[in-house]
Motif scaffolding. Structure first.
Motif, PDB file in Angstrom:
ATOM      1  N   GLN A   1       0.830  -1.208   0.000  1.00 42.69           N
ATOM      2  CA  GLN A   1       0.000   0.000   0.000  1.00 42.69           C
ATOM      3  C   GLN A   1       0.863   1.255   0.000  1.00 42.69           C
ATOM      4  N   GLY A   2       2.089   1.115   0.485  1.00 42.02           N
ATOM      5  CA  GLY A   2       2.974   2.279   0.568  1.00 42.02           C
ATOM      6  C   GLY A   2       4.212   2.199  -0.290  1.00 42.02           C
ATOM      7  N   HIS A   3       4.327   1.153  -1.168  1.00 44.37           N
ATOM      8  CA  HIS A   3       5.511   1.001  -2.025  1.00 44.37           C
ATOM      9  C   HIS A   3       5.092   0.620  -3.442  1.00 44.37           C
ATOM     10  N   TYR A   4       5.909   1.001  -4.430  1.00 38.67           N
ATOM     11  CA  TYR A   4       5.679   0.543  -5.797  1.00 38.67           C
ATOM     12  C   TYR A   4       6.809  -0.366  -6.284  1.00 38.67           C
ATOM     13  N   ASP A   5       7.849  -0.514  -5.445  1.00 37.56           N
ATOM     14  CA  ASP A   5       8.915  -1.495  -5.672  1.00 37.56           C
ATOM     15  C   ASP A   5       9.604  -1.677  -4.334  1.00 37.56           C
ATOM     16  N   PHE A   6      10.414  -2.729  -4.218  1.00 35.22           N
ATOM     17  CA  PHE A   6      11.107  -2.948  -2.951  1.00 35.22           C
ATOM     18  C   PHE A   6      12.037  -1.769  -2.656  1.00 35.22           C
ATOM     19  N   GLY A   7      11.860  -1.192  -1.452  1.00 34.86           N
ATOM     20  CA  GLY A   7      12.690  -0.066  -1.043  1.00 34.86           C
ATOM     21  C   GLY A   7      12.312   1.255  -1.671  1.00 34.86           C
ATOM     22  N   LYS A   8      11.194   1.315  -2.420  1.00 34.26           N
ATOM     23  CA  LYS A   8      10.795   2.554  -3.093  1.00 34.26           C
ATOM     24  C   LYS A   8       9.378   2.928  -2.663  1.00 34.26           C
ATOM     25  N   PRO A   9       9.278   3.835  -1.690  1.00 34.60           N
ATOM     26  CA  PRO A   9       7.964   4.215  -1.160  1.00 34.60           C
ATOM     27  C   PRO A   9       7.131   4.987  -2.178  1.00 34.60           C
ATOM     28  N   ARG A  10       5.807   4.838  -2.073  1.00 32.60           N
ATOM     29  CA  ARG A  10       4.872   5.641  -2.868  1.00 32.60           C
ATOM     30  C   ARG A  10       4.755   7.022  -2.233  1.00 32.60           C
ATOM     31  N   THR A  11       4.475   8.003  -3.042  1.00 29.82           N
ATOM     32  CA  THR A  11       4.192   9.329  -2.504  1.00 29.82           C
ATOM     33  C   THR A  11       2.764   9.402  -1.990  1.00 29.82           C
ATOM     34  N   ARG A  12       1.877   8.558  -2.567  1.00 29.80           N
ATOM     35  CA  ARG A  12       0.484   8.506  -2.119  1.00 29.80           C
ATOM     36  C   ARG A  12       0.100   7.058  -1.844  1.00 29.80           C
ATOM     37  N   ILE A  13      -0.571   6.830  -0.733  1.00 28.51           N
ATOM     38  CA  ILE A  13      -0.985   5.482  -0.355  1.00 28.51           C
ATOM     39  C   ILE A  13      -2.049   4.971  -1.338  1.00 28.51           C
ATOM     40  N   SER A  14      -1.919   3.714  -1.751  1.00 27.77           N
ATOM     41  CA  SER A  14      -2.918   3.072  -2.608  1.00 27.77           C
ATOM     42  C   SER A  14      -3.261   1.720  -2.002  1.00 27.77           C
ATOM     43  N   LYS A  15      -4.526   1.524  -1.664  1.00 27.53           N
ATOM     44  CA  LYS A  15      -4.908   0.329  -0.923  1.00 27.53           C
ATOM     45  C   LYS A  15      -5.423  -0.817  -1.789  1.00 27.53           C
ATOM     46  N   THR A  16      -5.997  -0.505  -2.934  1.00 27.18           N
ATOM     47  CA  THR A  16      -6.608  -1.542  -3.765  1.00 27.18           C
ATOM     48  C   THR A  16      -6.355  -1.252  -5.243  1.00 27.18           C
ATOM     49  N   ILE A  17      -6.755  -2.183  -6.083  1.00 29.77           N
ATOM     50  CA  ILE A  17      -6.746  -1.908  -7.518  1.00 29.77           C
ATOM     51  C   ILE A  17      -7.806  -0.843  -7.811  1.00 29.77           C
ATOM     52  N   GLY A  18      -7.614  -0.102  -8.894  1.00 33.42           N
ATOM     53  CA  GLY A  18      -8.563   0.939  -9.246  1.00 33.42           C
ATOM     54  C   GLY A  18      -9.775   0.389  -9.969  1.00 33.42           C
ATOM     55  N   ASN A  19     -10.768   1.231 -10.141  1.00 34.30           N
ATOM     56  CA  ASN A  19     -11.998   0.825 -10.803  1.00 34.30           C
ATOM     57  C   ASN A  19     -11.747   0.424 -12.250  1.00 34.30           C
ATOM     58  N   SER A  20     -10.830   1.138 -12.934  1.00 35.42           N
ATOM     59  CA  SER A  20     -10.529   0.810 -14.335  1.00 35.42           C
ATOM     60  C   SER A  20      -9.888  -0.567 -14.446  1.00 35.42           C
ATOM     61  N   SER A  21      -9.053  -0.925 -13.464  1.00 38.28           N
ATOM     62  CA  SER A  21      -8.429  -2.257 -13.470  1.00 38.28           C
ATOM     63  C   SER A  21      -9.482  -3.334 -13.230  1.00 38.28           C
ATOM     64  N   PHE A  22     -10.417  -3.061 -12.325  1.00 39.24           N
ATOM     65  CA  PHE A  22     -11.507  -4.009 -12.072  1.00 39.24           C
ATOM     66  C   PHE A  22     -12.311  -4.240 -13.349  1.00 39.24           C
ATOM     67  N   GLU A  23     -12.657  -3.156 -14.050  1.00 40.17           N
ATOM     68  CA  GLU A  23     -13.446  -3.287 -15.274  1.00 40.17           C
ATOM     69  C   GLU A  23     -12.666  -4.025 -16.354  1.00 40.17           C
ATOM     70  N   ASN A  24     -11.350  -3.813 -16.384  1.00 38.34           N
ATOM     71  CA  ASN A  24     -10.513  -4.530 -17.346  1.00 38.34           C
ATOM     72  C   ASN A  24     -10.546  -6.033 -17.065  1.00 38.34           C
ATOM     73  N   ILE A  25     -10.486  -6.404 -15.792  1.00 36.43           N
ATOM     74  CA  ILE A  25     -10.556  -7.814 -15.407  1.00 36.43           C
ATOM     75  C   ILE A  25     -11.924  -8.396 -15.778  1.00 36.43           C
ATOM     76  N   LEU A  26     -12.963  -7.635 -15.544  1.00 36.60           N
ATOM     77  CA  LEU A  26     -14.309  -8.096 -15.872  1.00 36.60           C
ATOM     78  C   LEU A  26     -14.444  -8.368 -17.372  1.00 36.60           C
ATOM     79  N   ILE A  27     -13.923  -7.436 -18.187  1.00 39.06           N
ATOM     80  CA  ILE A  27     -14.052  -7.551 -19.645  1.00 39.06           C
ATOM     81  C   ILE A  27     -13.198  -8.682 -20.194  1.00 39.06           C
ATOM     82  N   ASN A  28     -11.948  -8.760 -19.729  1.00 32.94           N
ATOM     83  CA  ASN A  28     -10.977  -9.660 -20.363  1.00 32.94           C
ATOM     84  C   ASN A  28     -10.756 -10.993 -19.661  1.00 32.94           C
ATOM     85  N   THR A  29     -11.291 -11.147 -18.449  1.00 32.12           N
ATOM     86  CA  THR A  29     -11.134 -12.430 -17.755  1.00 32.12           C
ATOM     87  C   THR A  29     -12.476 -13.031 -17.348  1.00 32.12           C
TER      88      THR A  29
END
Length: 422
Positions: A314-342
Protein backbone atom coordinates in the motif's frame (compact mmCIF):
# COMPACT_ATOMS: atom_id res chain seq x y z
CA UNK A 1 -11.96 -11.25 -58.78
CA UNK A 2 -11.85 -13.07 -55.44
CA UNK A 3 -13.71 -16.02 -53.98
CA UNK A 4 -15.31 -13.89 -51.27
CA UNK A 5 -17.23 -12.05 -54.00
CA UNK A 6 -18.18 -15.34 -55.70
CA UNK A 7 -19.49 -16.69 -52.39
CA UNK A 8 -21.66 -13.58 -52.11
CA UNK A 9 -22.88 -13.96 -55.71
CA UNK A 10 -23.88 -17.57 -55.12
CA UNK A 11 -25.30 -17.14 -51.61
CA UNK A 12 -27.61 -14.31 -52.64
CA UNK A 13 -28.05 -15.54 -56.23
CA UNK A 14 -26.82 -12.21 -57.65
CA UNK A 15 -26.68 -13.33 -61.26
CA UNK A 16 -29.00 -13.87 -64.20
CA UNK A 17 -30.67 -17.14 -63.21
CA UNK A 18 -33.11 -17.37 -66.12
CA UNK A 19 -32.47 -20.30 -68.47
CA UNK A 20 -29.28 -21.33 -66.69
CA UNK A 21 -27.01 -23.71 -68.60
CA UNK A 22 -24.02 -25.63 -67.37
CA UNK A 23 -20.80 -25.56 -69.37
CA UNK A 24 -21.74 -28.91 -70.94
CA UNK A 25 -25.11 -27.53 -72.11
CA UNK A 26 -27.34 -29.15 -69.46
CA UNK A 27 -30.05 -26.97 -67.87
CA UNK A 28 -29.78 -25.92 -64.22
CA UNK A 29 -32.34 -24.77 -61.66
CA UNK A 30 -31.38 -23.72 -58.14
CA UNK A 31 -33.97 -24.45 -55.45
CA UNK A 32 -31.68 -23.78 -52.48
CA UNK A 33 -28.07 -22.47 -52.74
CA UNK A 34 -27.21 -24.22 -49.48
CA UNK A 35 -25.78 -23.13 -46.16
CA UNK A 36 -22.53 -21.17 -46.24
CA UNK A 37 -19.78 -23.25 -44.66
CA UNK A 38 -17.03 -21.21 -42.98
CA UNK A 39 -15.09 -24.26 -41.78
CA UNK A 40 -13.09 -26.80 -43.78
CA UNK A 41 -14.77 -28.65 -46.63
CA UNK A 42 -16.95 -27.52 -49.53
CA UNK A 43 -18.18 -23.91 -49.48
CA UNK A 44 -21.93 -24.61 -49.31
CA UNK A 45 -23.77 -27.54 -47.78
CA UNK A 46 -27.29 -28.96 -48.11
CA UNK A 47 -27.94 -27.30 -51.47
CA UNK A 48 -30.81 -28.43 -53.72
CA UNK A 49 -30.54 -28.12 -57.48
CA UNK A 50 -32.00 -29.67 -60.63
CA UNK A 51 -29.83 -30.65 -63.60
CA UNK A 52 -31.99 -31.38 -66.64
CA UNK A 53 -34.73 -33.60 -65.14
CA UNK A 54 -32.74 -34.93 -62.16
CA UNK A 55 -32.80 -33.31 -58.71
CA UNK A 56 -29.67 -33.31 -56.58
CA UNK A 57 -29.00 -32.53 -52.91
CA UNK A 58 -25.44 -32.02 -51.73
CA UNK A 59 -22.50 -29.67 -51.57
CA UNK A 60 -21.38 -26.77 -53.75
CA UNK A 61 -17.74 -25.79 -54.26
CA UNK A 62 -16.76 -22.37 -55.58
CA UNK A 63 -13.54 -21.29 -57.33
CA UNK A 64 -12.31 -18.46 -59.49
CA UNK A 65 -10.92 -20.89 -62.07
CA UNK A 66 -12.12 -24.48 -62.38
CA UNK A 67 -8.48 -25.65 -62.34
CA UNK A 68 -8.29 -24.45 -58.71
CA UNK A 69 -10.01 -27.74 -57.86
CA UNK A 70 -6.72 -29.46 -58.63
CA UNK A 71 -4.52 -26.68 -57.26
CA UNK A 72 -6.29 -27.07 -53.92
CA UNK A 73 -5.90 -30.85 -54.11
CA UNK A 74 -9.63 -31.53 -53.75
CA UNK A 75 -9.32 -34.59 -56.00
CA UNK A 76 -7.55 -36.37 -53.13
CA UNK A 77 -9.87 -35.21 -50.35
CA UNK A 78 -12.86 -37.46 -49.49
CA UNK A 79 -14.69 -34.41 -48.11
CA UNK A 80 -15.32 -33.28 -51.70
CA UNK A 81 -16.76 -36.53 -53.03
CA UNK A 82 -20.36 -35.32 -52.50
CA UNK A 83 -20.02 -32.06 -54.42
CA UNK A 84 -22.92 -31.88 -56.87
CA UNK A 85 -22.02 -28.59 -58.54
CA UNK A 86 -18.84 -26.64 -59.25
CA UNK A 87 -19.49 -22.88 -59.46
CA UNK A 88 -16.64 -20.95 -61.10
CA UNK A 89 -15.96 -17.55 -62.57
CA UNK A 90 -14.03 -19.09 -65.41
CA UNK A 91 -13.85 -22.68 -66.63
CA UNK A 92 -10.29 -23.22 -67.80
CA UNK A 93 -10.19 -26.97 -67.20
CA UNK A 94 -12.70 -29.81 -67.07
CA UNK A 95 -12.87 -31.30 -63.57
CA UNK A 96 -13.60 -34.99 -63.09
CA UNK A 97 -14.83 -36.73 -59.96
CA UNK A 98 -14.94 -40.52 -59.93
CA UNK A 99 -14.13 -40.59 -63.65
CA UNK A 100 -17.10 -38.37 -64.64
CA UNK A 101 -17.10 -34.63 -65.44
CA UNK A 102 -18.23 -32.52 -62.50
CA UNK A 103 -21.28 -30.35 -63.41
CA UNK A 104 -19.97 -26.78 -63.69
CA UNK A 105 -21.68 -23.38 -63.77
CA UNK A 106 -19.60 -20.49 -65.19
CA UNK A 107 -20.59 -17.06 -63.84
CA UNK A 108 -18.48 -14.53 -65.73
CA UNK A 109 -21.18 -13.77 -68.32
CA UNK A 110 -24.05 -13.88 -65.84
CA UNK A 111 -23.03 -11.20 -63.31
CA UNK A 112 -23.89 -7.52 -63.73
CA UNK A 113 -20.85 -5.36 -64.55
CA UNK A 114 -22.32 -2.64 -62.35
CA UNK A 115 -22.38 -4.97 -59.34
CA UNK A 116 -18.80 -6.06 -59.96
CA UNK A 117 -17.66 -2.46 -60.35
CA UNK A 118 -19.47 -1.42 -57.15
CA UNK A 119 -17.77 -4.19 -55.20
CA UNK A 120 -14.32 -3.37 -56.61
CA UNK A 121 -14.72 0.32 -55.82
CA UNK A 122 -15.77 -0.55 -52.29
CA UNK A 123 -13.01 -3.06 -51.56
CA UNK A 124 -10.27 -0.80 -52.96
CA UNK A 125 -11.21 2.26 -50.89
CA UNK A 126 -8.07 3.70 -49.21
CA UNK A 127 -9.48 3.58 -45.66
CA UNK A 128 -9.18 1.09 -42.80
CA UNK A 129 -12.95 0.90 -42.33
CA UNK A 130 -14.32 0.73 -45.86
CA UNK A 131 -17.89 1.60 -44.92
CA UNK A 132 -16.91 4.44 -42.55
CA UNK A 133 -18.55 7.17 -44.63
CA UNK A 134 -21.61 5.12 -45.59
CA UNK A 135 -22.91 3.97 -42.23
CA UNK A 136 -25.73 6.50 -42.34
CA UNK A 137 -27.24 4.41 -45.15
CA UNK A 138 -27.48 1.36 -42.89
CA UNK A 139 -30.43 0.70 -40.60
CA UNK A 140 -29.79 0.59 -36.86
CA UNK A 141 -31.28 -2.93 -36.86
CA UNK A 142 -28.63 -4.18 -39.32
CA UNK A 143 -25.84 -2.58 -37.31
CA UNK A 144 -27.14 -3.96 -34.03
CA UNK A 145 -27.55 -7.48 -35.41
CA UNK A 146 -23.94 -7.44 -36.61
CA UNK A 147 -22.69 -6.15 -33.26
CA UNK A 148 -24.63 -8.88 -31.47
CA UNK A 149 -23.03 -11.44 -33.76
CA UNK A 150 -19.43 -10.26 -33.42
CA UNK A 151 -19.69 -9.81 -29.65
CA UNK A 152 -20.63 -13.48 -29.31
CA UNK A 153 -17.85 -14.39 -31.76
CA UNK A 154 -15.33 -12.51 -29.61
CA UNK A 155 -16.49 -14.23 -26.43
CA UNK A 156 -16.39 -17.60 -28.20
CA UNK A 157 -12.87 -16.89 -29.45
CA UNK A 158 -11.65 -16.05 -25.95
CA UNK A 159 -13.56 -18.99 -24.50
CA UNK A 160 -11.79 -21.34 -26.93
CA UNK A 161 -8.41 -20.28 -25.60
CA UNK A 162 -9.53 -20.92 -22.03
CA UNK A 163 -10.99 -24.33 -22.94
CA UNK A 164 -7.78 -25.22 -24.76
CA UNK A 165 -5.81 -24.39 -21.61
CA UNK A 166 -8.35 -26.34 -19.53
CA UNK A 167 -7.79 -29.46 -21.61
CA UNK A 168 -4.05 -29.21 -20.93
CA UNK A 169 -4.43 -29.09 -17.15
CA UNK A 170 -6.88 -31.96 -16.66
CA UNK A 171 -10.04 -29.82 -16.54
CA UNK A 172 -8.89 -27.92 -13.46
CA UNK A 173 -11.00 -24.75 -13.56
CA UNK A 174 -9.13 -23.18 -10.64
CA UNK A 175 -5.83 -23.52 -12.52
CA UNK A 176 -7.31 -22.09 -15.72
CA UNK A 177 -8.88 -19.18 -13.80
CA UNK A 178 -5.51 -18.48 -12.16
CA UNK A 179 -3.76 -18.44 -15.55
CA UNK A 180 -6.39 -16.29 -17.23
CA UNK A 181 -6.33 -13.81 -14.37
CA UNK A 182 -2.53 -13.64 -14.42
CA UNK A 183 -2.52 -12.91 -18.13
CA UNK A 184 -4.96 -10.07 -17.47
CA UNK A 185 -2.87 -8.56 -14.65
CA UNK A 186 0.09 -8.35 -17.01
CA UNK A 187 -1.91 -6.23 -19.43
CA UNK A 188 -0.22 -5.95 -22.84
CA UNK A 189 3.22 -4.99 -21.50
CA UNK A 190 3.85 -7.86 -19.06
CA UNK A 191 1.30 -10.40 -20.25
CA UNK A 192 3.93 -12.94 -21.37
CA UNK A 193 5.88 -12.58 -18.13
CA UNK A 194 2.77 -13.25 -16.05
CA UNK A 195 1.96 -16.29 -18.19
CA UNK A 196 5.49 -17.58 -17.66
CA UNK A 197 5.10 -17.09 -13.90
CA UNK A 198 2.01 -19.32 -13.81
CA UNK A 199 3.92 -22.01 -15.70
CA UNK A 200 6.68 -22.20 -13.08
CA UNK A 201 4.33 -21.58 -10.14
CA UNK A 202 1.26 -23.83 -10.63
CA UNK A 203 -1.85 -22.91 -8.70
CA UNK A 204 -1.96 -26.40 -7.21
CA UNK A 205 1.17 -25.51 -5.22
CA UNK A 206 0.44 -21.84 -4.60
CA UNK A 207 -3.00 -22.55 -3.11
CA UNK A 208 -1.33 -24.48 -0.26
CA UNK A 209 -0.07 -21.20 1.19
CA UNK A 210 -2.91 -18.81 0.31
CA UNK A 211 -3.97 -18.59 3.94
CA UNK A 212 -0.72 -16.70 4.56
CA UNK A 213 -0.28 -13.30 2.89
CA UNK A 214 3.48 -13.31 3.43
CA UNK A 215 4.02 -16.83 2.07
CA UNK A 216 1.86 -16.05 -0.96
CA UNK A 217 3.89 -12.94 -1.74
CA UNK A 218 7.16 -14.80 -1.15
CA UNK A 219 6.28 -17.46 -3.73
CA UNK A 220 4.97 -14.99 -6.29
CA UNK A 221 7.80 -12.45 -6.01
CA UNK A 222 10.41 -15.18 -5.59
CA UNK A 223 9.42 -17.13 -8.70
CA UNK A 224 9.09 -13.82 -10.56
CA UNK A 225 12.76 -13.11 -9.81
CA UNK A 226 12.33 -10.03 -7.61
CA UNK A 227 13.96 -11.29 -4.40
CA UNK A 228 17.60 -11.15 -5.42
CA UNK A 229 18.67 -7.59 -4.51
CA UNK A 230 18.18 -7.88 -0.73
CA UNK A 231 18.17 -4.11 -0.33
CA UNK A 232 14.96 -3.91 1.71
CA UNK A 233 14.04 -5.54 5.06
CA UNK A 234 10.67 -6.80 3.78
CA UNK A 235 12.34 -8.23 0.70
CA UNK A 236 14.79 -10.05 2.96
CA UNK A 237 11.90 -11.54 4.94
CA UNK A 238 10.23 -12.76 1.77
CA UNK A 239 13.51 -14.17 0.44
CA UNK A 240 14.00 -16.27 3.57
CA UNK A 241 10.44 -17.60 3.29
CA UNK A 242 10.83 -18.24 -0.42
CA UNK A 243 14.05 -20.24 -0.09
CA UNK A 244 12.28 -22.61 2.31
CA UNK A 245 9.08 -22.94 0.25
CA UNK A 246 10.89 -23.39 -3.04
CA UNK A 247 12.68 -26.46 -1.69
CA UNK A 248 9.53 -27.75 -0.01
CA UNK A 249 7.46 -27.56 -3.21
CA UNK A 250 10.35 -28.45 -5.53
CA UNK A 251 9.68 -25.47 -7.78
CA UNK A 252 11.34 -24.81 -11.11
CA UNK A 253 14.11 -22.26 -11.57
CA UNK A 254 12.75 -18.73 -10.95
CA UNK A 255 12.48 -16.07 -13.62
CA UNK A 256 14.97 -13.22 -13.73
CA UNK A 257 13.76 -9.70 -13.04
CA UNK A 258 14.85 -8.36 -16.45
CA UNK A 259 12.03 -10.42 -17.99
CA UNK A 260 9.65 -7.84 -16.55
CA UNK A 261 9.18 -4.50 -18.25
CA UNK A 262 9.10 -1.21 -16.36
CA UNK A 263 9.89 1.22 -19.22
CA UNK A 264 7.24 3.81 -20.12
CA UNK A 265 4.97 2.57 -17.31
CA UNK A 266 3.62 4.78 -14.56
CA UNK A 267 4.64 3.51 -11.08
CA UNK A 268 1.03 2.44 -10.44
CA UNK A 269 1.36 0.00 -13.37
CA UNK A 270 4.79 -1.39 -12.44
CA UNK A 271 4.87 -5.20 -12.55
CA UNK A 272 5.78 -5.25 -8.85
CA UNK A 273 2.53 -3.41 -8.07
CA UNK A 274 0.52 -5.71 -10.33
CA UNK A 275 2.10 -8.77 -8.70
CA UNK A 276 1.16 -7.45 -5.25
CA UNK A 277 -2.42 -6.88 -6.40
CA UNK A 278 -2.50 -10.37 -7.91
CA UNK A 279 -1.24 -11.86 -4.63
CA UNK A 280 -3.81 -9.88 -2.65
CA UNK A 281 -6.72 -11.11 -4.76
CA UNK A 282 -5.62 -14.74 -4.47
CA UNK A 283 -5.16 -14.61 -0.69
CA UNK A 284 -8.55 -12.99 -0.13
CA UNK A 285 -10.39 -15.12 -2.71
CA UNK A 286 -8.70 -18.54 -2.93
CA UNK A 287 -11.88 -20.08 -4.41
CA UNK A 288 -11.98 -17.51 -7.20
CA UNK A 289 -13.59 -19.66 -9.89
CA UNK A 290 -16.55 -20.47 -7.66
CA UNK A 291 -17.05 -16.79 -6.90
CA UNK A 292 -16.98 -15.83 -10.56
CA UNK A 293 -19.54 -18.44 -11.57
CA UNK A 294 -21.86 -17.97 -8.61
CA UNK A 295 -21.85 -14.18 -8.27
CA UNK A 296 -24.69 -12.76 -10.35
CA UNK A 297 -24.21 -9.00 -10.42
CA UNK A 298 -21.45 -6.47 -10.83
CA UNK A 299 -21.85 -5.01 -7.35
CA UNK A 300 -21.10 -8.35 -5.69
CA UNK A 301 -18.20 -9.00 -8.07
CA UNK A 302 -16.68 -5.63 -7.31
CA UNK A 303 -16.89 -6.30 -3.59
CA UNK A 304 -15.21 -9.69 -4.07
CA UNK A 305 -12.43 -8.57 -6.42
CA UNK A 306 -11.34 -5.17 -5.09
CA UNK A 307 -9.32 -6.47 -2.16
CA UNK A 308 -6.81 -4.56 0.02
CA UNK A 309 -3.14 -5.04 -0.76
CA UNK A 310 -0.71 -5.95 2.01
CA UNK A 311 0.37 -3.02 4.18
CA UNK A 312 3.84 -2.96 2.60
CA UNK A 313 2.55 -2.62 -0.96
CA UNK A 314 0.00 0.00 0.00
CA UNK A 315 2.97 2.28 0.57
CA UNK A 316 5.51 1.00 -2.02
CA UNK A 317 5.68 0.54 -5.80
CA UNK A 318 8.91 -1.50 -5.67
CA UNK A 319 11.11 -2.95 -2.95
CA UNK A 320 12.69 -0.07 -1.04
CA UNK A 321 10.80 2.55 -3.09
CA UNK A 322 7.96 4.21 -1.16
CA UNK A 323 4.87 5.64 -2.87
CA UNK A 324 4.19 9.33 -2.50
CA UNK A 325 0.48 8.51 -2.12
CA UNK A 326 -0.99 5.48 -0.36
CA UNK A 327 -2.92 3.07 -2.61
CA UNK A 328 -4.91 0.33 -0.92
CA UNK A 329 -6.61 -1.54 -3.76
CA UNK A 330 -6.75 -1.91 -7.52
CA UNK A 331 -8.56 0.94 -9.25
CA UNK A 332 -12.00 0.83 -10.80
CA UNK A 333 -10.53 0.81 -14.34
CA UNK A 334 -8.43 -2.26 -13.47
CA UNK A 335 -11.51 -4.01 -12.07
CA UNK A 336 -13.45 -3.29 -15.27
CA UNK A 337 -10.51 -4.53 -17.35
CA UNK A 338 -10.56 -7.81 -15.41
CA UNK A 339 -14.31 -8.10 -15.87
CA UNK A 340 -14.05 -7.55 -19.65
CA UNK A 341 -10.98 -9.66 -20.36
CA UNK A 342 -11.13 -12.43 -17.75
CA UNK A 343 -14.52 -12.83 -16.08
CA UNK A 344 -16.74 -12.54 -19.16
CA UNK A 345 -14.57 -14.96 -21.23
CA UNK A 346 -14.45 -17.43 -18.32
CA UNK A 347 -18.23 -17.40 -18.08
CA UNK A 348 -18.47 -17.89 -21.85
CA UNK A 349 -16.06 -20.83 -21.62
CA UNK A 350 -18.06 -22.35 -18.77
CA UNK A 351 -21.26 -21.92 -20.80
CA UNK A 352 -19.75 -24.08 -23.55
CA UNK A 353 -18.28 -26.57 -21.09
CA UNK A 354 -21.59 -27.09 -19.30
CA UNK A 355 -23.79 -26.42 -22.34
CA UNK A 356 -25.65 -23.87 -20.24
CA UNK A 357 -26.62 -20.64 -22.03
CA UNK A 358 -27.22 -18.98 -18.67
CA UNK A 359 -23.50 -18.33 -18.22
CA UNK A 360 -23.14 -16.80 -21.69
CA UNK A 361 -26.09 -14.54 -20.95
CA UNK A 362 -24.44 -13.53 -17.68
CA UNK A 363 -21.19 -12.73 -19.50
CA UNK A 364 -23.06 -10.46 -21.93
CA UNK A 365 -24.99 -8.78 -19.11
CA UNK A 366 -21.72 -7.98 -17.31
CA UNK A 367 -20.30 -6.37 -20.46
CA UNK A 368 -23.47 -4.30 -20.75
CA UNK A 369 -23.04 -3.09 -17.17
CA UNK A 370 -19.67 -1.31 -17.54
CA UNK A 371 -18.61 1.71 -19.55
CA UNK A 372 -17.12 1.03 -22.98
CA UNK A 373 -13.37 1.11 -23.54
CA UNK A 374 -11.56 3.95 -25.24
CA UNK A 375 -8.49 2.86 -27.18
CA UNK A 376 -6.86 3.21 -30.59
CA UNK A 377 -9.37 0.83 -32.22
CA UNK A 378 -12.57 2.13 -30.68
CA UNK A 379 -11.55 5.67 -31.60
CA UNK A 380 -11.55 4.66 -35.27
CA UNK A 381 -15.33 4.26 -35.12
CA UNK A 382 -15.95 7.96 -35.24
CA UNK A 383 -19.55 7.83 -36.42
CA UNK A 384 -22.89 8.68 -34.76
CA UNK A 385 -24.22 5.28 -35.84
CA UNK A 386 -21.46 3.50 -33.92
CA UNK A 387 -21.63 5.16 -30.52
CA UNK A 388 -19.89 3.29 -27.73
CA UNK A 389 -21.80 3.25 -24.45
CA UNK A 390 -20.84 -0.05 -22.83
CA UNK A 391 -18.13 -2.71 -22.99
CA UNK A 392 -20.59 -4.72 -25.10
CA UNK A 393 -20.24 -2.03 -27.78
CA UNK A 394 -16.46 -1.60 -27.52
CA UNK A 395 -15.73 -5.34 -27.52
CA UNK A 396 -18.01 -5.86 -30.51
CA UNK A 397 -16.38 -3.06 -32.52
CA UNK A 398 -12.86 -4.23 -31.65
CA UNK A 399 -13.72 -7.68 -33.01
CA UNK A 400 -15.46 -6.23 -36.06
CA UNK A 401 -12.42 -4.14 -36.92
CA UNK A 402 -9.82 -6.87 -36.36
CA UNK A 403 -11.67 -9.77 -37.97
CA UNK A 404 -13.67 -8.13 -40.73
CA UNK A 405 -12.51 -4.58 -41.56
CA UNK A 406 -8.77 -5.26 -41.48
CA UNK A 407 -9.20 -8.49 -43.41
CA UNK A 408 -11.54 -6.88 -45.95
CA UNK A 409 -14.24 -9.46 -45.17
CA UNK A 410 -17.04 -7.06 -46.08
CA UNK A 411 -19.10 -9.78 -47.72
CA UNK A 412 -19.15 -11.79 -44.50
CA UNK A 413 -20.44 -8.75 -42.63
CA UNK A 414 -24.12 -7.81 -42.49
CA UNK A 415 -23.20 -4.15 -42.97
CA UNK A 416 -21.03 -4.77 -46.04
CA UNK A 417 -23.64 -7.02 -47.65
CA UNK A 418 -26.36 -4.46 -47.00
CA UNK A 419 -24.28 -1.71 -48.62
CA UNK A 420 -23.52 -3.81 -51.69
CA UNK A 421 -27.16 -4.82 -52.04
CA UNK A 422 -28.15 -1.16 -52.07
Amino acid sequence: MDEQFLHYIWKYQKFDSSDLLLTDGQSLKVFNPGNHNHDSGPDFEEARIKIDELEWAGQIEIHINSSDWYHHNHQNDPAYENVVLHVVWNEDKTVEVGGSPLPTLELKDLVSHQLLERYQNHIQAPTEILCQNQLSKISSLTIRSMMDRVLVERLEEKASRILDDLSKNKNDWEESTYRALASNFGFSTNKEAFIRLTQILPFAKLKKVLQSEKQTESLIFGQAGFLEKGSDPYETELKKEFDFLRKKFQLQEPMISVQWKFGKLRPANFPTVRLSQFASLLTHQPQLFSILTQTKNIKELKKALITPMSSYWQGHYDFGKPRTRISKTIGNSSFENILINTIAPLLAAYARYTDDQLFMDRAIELLESVVGESNRITKKWNDPNMQIHTAFDSQALIHLFKNYCQKRKCLQCNIGVDLLNK
